[in-house]
Design an enzyme around this catalytic site. Structure first.
Site: not given
Ligand code: PMP
Length: 277
Positions: A205, A33, A148, A181
């Site tokens: 991520l 996603y 993701k 994270e």
């Molecule tokens: N880490 C994780 C585990 C996440 O779920 C998200 C949000 N999607 C992020 C980091 C931040 O990613 P982004 O800045 O692309 O939303």
């Protein structure tokens, strides 16, 4: 107002939008996603999100259900049909529908769903001005969270644990006590005008907001250190924050009930960081 979703090639009434009971997303979390922030009816960081989507698809050997050039059209269409000014668009792709069996089906067609929602532009204002509280908990996720994927039970449990402890986010601890994270965000601390965040690997991520922020740091006079940090570093930090497509740069003023710096949103947290629209 009636809402519309995009489901496998058709625009459908949101309240009557369904996927099949044997969709592999539903049975195995076998899918990926993306969440796109929408500001002033424009998609934030579109290219970065599409690039990451294609990487996730490739890692899981799922075919894109639509042509690459069609993503922008459908996301814009969802923005238009739902009159989204500020909010987000959620896009999900799964390996498709097949009789339940762990191995990949031979002829399934990937499923796609796109949903948009409005979020009032002042929705996070209180959090932006006061900062959020964070609770740490063990990182019990699988070993490929750089993808993701829909495999989100550990972050669901972590987020609920945070909420149960009056916190808005959970920071996840690896086996050695370093933060990987947030449950749905990247984690950062600031010390002496250097922002510190864990380097990318299979353990985090690679946030699109993270990448955008790194590109802008020099402009605001801050340095970057991509290194692991632990609770000792957090206690010693001047500031802390999280980044995500939905919350951009959100200040963190307490971790495990311990104040960061003087407990108020600091200098970095007050900056209006540029976004790529
Ligand atoms: N880490 C994780 C585990 C996440 O779920 C998200 C949000 N999607 C992020 C980091 C931040 O990613 P982004 O800045 O692309 O939303």
């Amino acid at each position: 107002m009636s809402r519309e979703a995009f489901v496998n090639g058709e625009y459908t009434d949101y309240s009557k939008s369904y996927v099949h009971i044997e969709d592999r997303g539903y049975q195995f979390a076998d899918g990926v996603y993306e969440v796109f922030a929408i500001l002033d009816s424009k998609i934030v960081d579109f290219e970065g999100h599409i690039k990451r989507l294609y990487r996730s698809l490739k890692e899981l050997r799922i075919n894109s259900p639509i042509q690459k050039k069609s993503y922008k059209f459908h996301i814009k269409e969802i923005i238009k049909r739902n009159i989204i000014k500020d909010g987000n668009v959620y896009l999900q792709i799964t390996r498709g529908v097949a009789s339940r069996d762990f191995k990949f089906p031979e002829n399934s067609k990937s499923s796609i769903v796109i949903i948009g929602k409005n979020i009032p532009s002042n929705y996070y204002n209180d959090n932006f001005s006061k900062g959020i509280n964070v609770k740490t908990t063990k990182d019990i996720r699988w070993k490929r969270v750089d993808i993701k994927s829909l495999n989100l039970l550990p972050p669901v449990l972590a987020k609920q644990y945070a909420v149960d402890n009056n916190c808005a986010e959970a920071w996840l601890l690896d086996e050695e006590g370093y933060i990987t994270e947030g449950s749905s965000s990247n984690a950062w601390i600031v010390k002496n005008k250097t922002v510190i965040t864990r380097p990318t690997s299979f353990s985090i991520l690679n946030g699109i907001t993270r990448t955008t922020l790194i590109k802008s740091l020099m402009k605001v006079g801050y340095k970057l250190a991509e290194r692991k940090f632990n609770l000792r570093d957090i206690k010693d930090a001047d500031e802390a924050f999280i980044t995500s497509a939905t919350q951009f740069v959100m200040p963190v003023t307490k971790v495990n009930n311990i104040k960061i710096g003087n407990g108020n949103v600091g200098e970095f947290g007050q900056k209006d960081m540029p976004l790529t629209l």
